[in-house]
Structure formats: C-alpha cells, structure tokens
Write a protein that holds these residues in place. Structure first.
Motif, mmCIF file in Angstrom:
data_model
loop_
_atom_site.group_PDB
_atom_site.id
_atom_site.type_symbol
_atom_site.label_atom_id
_atom_site.label_comp_id
_atom_site.label_asym_id
_atom_site.label_seq_id
_atom_site.Cartn_x
_atom_site.Cartn_y
_atom_site.Cartn_z
ATOM 1 N N THR A 107 -48.708 25.249 65.682
ATOM 2 C CA THR A 107 -47.659 26.240 65.910
ATOM 3 C C THR A 107 -47.628 27.224 64.746
ATOM 4 N N ALA A 108 -47.389 28.491 65.035
ATOM 5 C CA ALA A 108 -47.251 29.480 63.953
ATOM 6 C C ALA A 108 -46.489 30.694 64.467
ATOM 7 N N ASP A 109 -46.144 31.579 63.530
ATOM 8 C CA ASP A 109 -45.491 32.831 63.927
ATOM 9 C C ASP A 109 -45.947 33.963 63.002
ATOM 10 N N PRO A 110 -45.584 35.211 63.309
ATOM 11 C CA PRO A 110 -46.045 36.338 62.493
ATOM 12 C C PRO A 110 -45.030 36.839 61.478
ATOM 13 N N ARG A 111 -43.797 36.291 61.487
ATOM 14 C CA ARG A 111 -42.718 36.944 60.748
ATOM 15 C C ARG A 111 -41.950 35.992 59.831
ATOM 16 N N SER A 112 -42.565 34.897 59.453
ATOM 17 C CA SER A 112 -41.880 33.932 58.581
ATOM 18 C C SER A 112 -40.510 33.548 59.119
ATOM 19 N N ASP A 113 -40.484 33.324 60.433
ATOM 20 C CA ASP A 113 -39.257 32.854 61.077
ATOM 21 C C ASP A 113 -38.089 33.830 60.953
ATOM 22 N N SER A 114 -38.367 35.114 60.920
ATOM 23 C CA SER A 114 -37.290 36.095 60.732
ATOM 24 C C SER A 114 -37.350 37.180 61.801
ATOM 25 N N PRO A 115 -36.723 36.956 62.953
ATOM 26 C CA PRO A 115 -36.700 38.002 63.977
ATOM 27 C C PRO A 115 -35.840 39.169 63.536
ATOM 28 N N SER A 116 -36.166 40.326 64.025
ATOM 29 C CA SER A 116 -35.364 41.508 63.703
ATOM 30 C C SER A 116 -34.009 41.410 64.390
ATOM 31 N N PRO A 117 -33.001 42.107 63.879
ATOM 32 C CA PRO A 117 -31.686 42.111 64.543
ATOM 33 C C PRO A 117 -31.763 42.593 65.986
ATOM 34 N N GLU A 118 -32.742 43.473 66.281
ATOM 35 C CA GLU A 118 -32.889 43.979 67.644
ATOM 36 C C GLU A 118 -33.271 42.878 68.630
ATOM 37 N N CYS A 154 -30.053 36.684 71.705
ATOM 38 C CA CYS A 154 -29.892 35.233 71.752
ATOM 39 C C CYS A 154 -28.412 34.851 71.668
ATOM 40 N N PRO A 155 -27.961 33.922 72.500
ATOM 41 C CA PRO A 155 -26.565 33.482 72.420
ATOM 42 C C PRO A 155 -26.268 32.716 71.145
ATOM 43 N N TYR A 156 -27.290 32.091 70.563
ATOM 44 C CA TYR A 156 -27.202 31.431 69.266
ATOM 45 C C TYR A 156 -28.277 32.041 68.373
ATOM 46 N N ASN A 157 -28.141 31.814 67.079
ATOM 47 C CA ASN A 157 -29.188 32.246 66.162
ATOM 48 C C ASN A 157 -30.535 31.657 66.586
ATOM 49 N N CYS A 158 -31.579 32.488 66.598
ATOM 50 C CA CYS A 158 -32.872 32.031 67.132
ATOM 51 C C CYS A 158 -34.013 32.397 66.184
ATOM 52 N N PRO A 159 -34.069 31.766 65.000
ATOM 53 C CA PRO A 159 -35.077 32.150 64.006
ATOM 54 C C PRO A 159 -36.512 31.881 64.430
ATOM 55 N N ALA A 160 -36.738 30.916 65.325
ATOM 56 C CA ALA A 160 -38.114 30.562 65.699
ATOM 57 C C ALA A 160 -38.573 31.282 66.963
ATOM 58 N N ILE A 161 -37.936 32.382 67.300
ATOM 59 C CA ILE A 161 -38.221 33.051 68.562
ATOM 60 C C ILE A 161 -39.675 33.508 68.679
ATOM 61 N N HIS A 162 -40.356 33.744 67.557
ATOM 62 C CA HIS A 162 -41.737 34.232 67.591
ATOM 63 C C HIS A 162 -42.775 33.106 67.565
ATOM 64 N N HIS A 163 -42.354 31.879 67.443
ATOM 65 C CA HIS A 163 -43.334 30.787 67.346
ATOM 66 C C HIS A 163 -44.093 30.606 68.653
ATOM 67 N N ARG A 164 -45.426 30.468 68.513
ATOM 68 C CA ARG A 164 -46.316 30.264 69.658
ATOM 69 C C ARG A 164 -47.332 29.180 69.296
ATOM 70 N N MET A 165 -48.167 28.805 70.266
ATOM 71 C CA MET A 165 -49.169 27.763 70.074
ATOM 72 C C MET A 165 -50.564 28.367 69.965
ATOM 73 N N PHE A 166 -51.386 27.796 69.058
ATOM 74 C CA PHE A 166 -52.726 28.320 68.794
ATOM 75 C C PHE A 166 -53.721 27.162 68.683
ATOM 76 N N VAL A 167 -55.009 27.504 68.835
ATOM 77 C CA VAL A 167 -56.055 26.483 68.856
ATOM 78 C C VAL A 167 -57.204 26.887 67.934
ATOM 79 N N LEU A 168 -57.676 25.917 67.137
ATOM 80 C CA LEU A 168 -58.918 26.040 66.381
ATOM 81 C C LEU A 168 -59.981 25.181 67.064
ATOM 82 N N GLU A 169 -61.235 25.567 66.909
ATOM 83 C CA GLU A 169 -62.340 24.794 67.472
ATOM 84 C C GLU A 169 -63.337 24.463 66.376
#
Length: 365
Positions: free
Chosen positions: A108-119, A124-139
């Motif tokens: 799992t990783a994200d591009p923004r150090s767990d910091s979504p923009s206010p926009e 989100c109805p609650y604070n959602c710091p991990a909104i950018h987290h996605r799943m990735f694969v190495l081979e």
C-alpha cells in the motif's frame, strides 16, 4: 588448595555458561525484533525465513534462519520509490508471495504523505487522511527472494478508491485480491473487507459492479471506541490474511478489527463455506467473537495484523503479529512478536493469549 578452588570455580563458570547457552537456544522472549515494527509478513523458503514489514519509506526484506530472533537478521532494500509518484510515500504492509514460480510484493502507498487537500477532505463525513492510498505490485524473478531483482509492475485496480492492506487469496477457482475498503470514494469510515477476482497477480478482472464487500465492522469488538453502536468513525476491518487448515482443508480469512493504534485492536475470523465462492458474501461466515485479543495481565495490547508460518520441521504452526506494551503511545509502540498456535476439534485455529514469554523455540530450530 588454590588449584582445586580454581578448578571448582572454572567448572562452576562453565556450568553457568552452558546453562545460559542452553536457555538461550531453547527459549525466546517477545518481541522478536527489538527495533520495533508493525504489519509483519513472514514466509519460509528453502530453509530461510523472510520478513517484510512497514517501514514507510521503502520495501525492505529481512532473512533469518531463526524465526524467534531477527535482531541479527540480514536486511536489504528491495524497492525505493522515486519521488512524485502515486506510490512514493507511506508504504504500508508489504507482503511477499511466490505465485506460479515468480515473486511478487503487494503493498500500500500514497502520493501525498497521507495529507489530502481541503478540496478533497471536505467531501468526507469524517476526516479521511488515507483517501489517496492504493495498492501496488512489485515483480521479481529468481530462485529465491533474496537474489531476485524486483521492479515496479503495476497498480492494482481498486476503482480509484481507498484501499490498504491488500493480500492474495488463493483458491481452486482462481486468484483473488482482498483488501480494506470504504463503501464509496469519500465514505472515510467504516473500513470494510472487499474482494475482487484477478486475471493475474497485477491485473484485476472484476469490474466495479462485481466488487464484493465480504465483511463490515458490525460487532462491538470491531468498533472504536469498543461497543459504541452508533459509531462508524475509526471502526475497521483490515489486514486480511489467508489461513488454511492443512488437515481439513478449511479456508479462513484472519483479519484485524478496531483501530491499529488502540489497545482494543484484535483479530477476527471469517470462514469460507465448503465449496464456497469467495466472491459470494453469503459464503463467508463471521465468528462472533475475536480469536486473538489483548492480554492485560501481561501488558500485551493492540495485537493484530498477523501472518502465519510453519516451524523449521513443519510440525508446528506459528502466528507472527504486532502488539504494544504501552498502548498510550499508539502506533510508535508497536513491536513484532510470535507464538505457536494449535487447531480446535472443529478445525478452527486456536490462538494463544499474547505475551512475552519465555516460550519454547519452534520445533527443529
């Protein structure tokens, strides 16, 4: 007289030294990695144990021939992401798998150090710091993961929605991706368990309409704070791991519940019905009580995000997990531990109370 006294002293010292050696090689204590750590994943291959865990900045691999002591393990970095990409920061919960003769790391990783923009956060109805987290694969290609050269392969499709703690679920009907998800892109909480079918280890075959949610944190022990029925915020199902009873063939999904920086973090269990379809939520049965949970008598709190491995002689089953001794320090307090477990008469796993030992080392170690 002096010589006799010296001989007796030397003999005594030898006995003490041998006793210490014998104790050190037949018992161990938790944690098994003194530097701390979380989200441990351990496999055994060709006489070596391999461990990955959350380092945040990269995917690192440790190897040791001793399951119960990683302080002297060899270590190497498998992958460091370049800056400015969707997977450059907050790398969490890497897992190492061998599928069809090829090595894969899912993380799992994200591009923004767990910091979504206010926009974005405002949706989100609650604070959602991990909104950018996605799943990735190495081979990686090679006879073993230590000598294999790993390269970035792909992002696993989670429909541009929050996804963490993904794992591979291997079944006679195919390969599946099970991960922690939200209901919708901005739902924020609760965190549920989603499943999709895979075409291969890096390609999702299921369209969004076929994505299934197989578990939600509906029981009191899955919620944070514990038992607050109306609370969805911070209530989680995450860290899913496949566990198969080799004697009966029963298929289980062991997952973490509640919140990972909280004393109440624990493990729950889903059991797939015989001949069940992993993509059919009704074929999964949730056990109504946690199967591995805190032990205040030994100050073992926040136990979860486990993986499972055999002893060196293949006769014992072991759980590797993280936990806390002082839960008030949250995520920074987590350390990696291991203990053996057995099986109940009905084929379900019977996990021990978490603690620090000393415990007997794995059979064959």
């Amino acid at each position: 007289m002096f010589k006799l006294t010296q001989l007796l002293l030397n003999a005594t010292l030898a006995i003490v030294a041998w006793g210490q050696y014998y104790s050190n090689t037949t018992t161990y204590t938790n944690p098994i990695l003194s530097a701390g750590g979380a989200d441990p994943w351990v496999i055994r291959h060709d006489g070596w144990y391999y461990m990955t865990y959350t380092t945040n900045d990269d995917v690192s691999l440790l190897r040791s021939q001793i399951l119960t002591d990683w302080n002297n393990a060899e270590s190497k970095v498998l992958f460091t992401p370049p800056p400015g990409l969707n997977y450059s920061t907050d790398l969490w919960a890497p897992e190492l798998h061998q599928l069809n003769g090829t090595w894969y790391v899912i993380f799992t990783a994200d591009p923004r150090s767990d910091s979504p923009s206010p926009e974005l956060d405002m949706f989100c109805p609650y604070n959602c710091p991990a909104i950018h987290h996605r799943m990735f694969v190495l081979e990686g290609h090679g006879s073993n993961p230590w000598s294999a050269s790993f390269v970035y392969k792909a992002q696993l499709n989670t429909y541009d929605q929050f996804s963490i703690d993904g794992t591979y679920f291997q079944h006679s009907s195919g390969l599946y991706h099970i991960y922690s998800c939200w209901y919708t892109q901005y739902a924020a909480w609760p965190a549920n368990l989603c499943i999709t079918k895979l075409e291969n280890p890096w390609t999702v075959a299921s369209p969004f309409s076929e994505r299934q949610i197989i578990s939600v944190p509906s029981l009191p022990w899955e919620k944070t704070p514990y038992g607050r029925a109306e609370n969805d915020r911070l209530s989680s199902n995450e860290g899913p791991q496949q566990l198969t009873n080799s004697r009966t063939g029963q298929q289980f999904l062991i997952y973490s519940a509640a919140r990972s920086d909280n004393r109440n973090y624990c493990l729950g269990l889903l059991e797939l019905a015989p001949n069940g379809d992993p993509m059919n939520p009704s074929d999964w049965r949730k056990h109504q009580y946690p199967v591995f949970y805190q032990n205040p008598a030994e100050s073992a709190y926040g136990v979860g995000h486990a993986s499972f491995v055999k002893s060196p002689d293949e006769t014992e089953d072991w759980i590797v997990y993280h936990g806390m001794q002082d839960p008030t320090n949250g995520w920074s307090a987590r350390t990696i531990r291991t203990q053996p477990f057995i099986w109940n008469e009905n084929g379900t796993p019977n996990f021990p109370k978490p603690g620090y030992g000393p415990y007997k080392v794995p059979s064959g170690q």
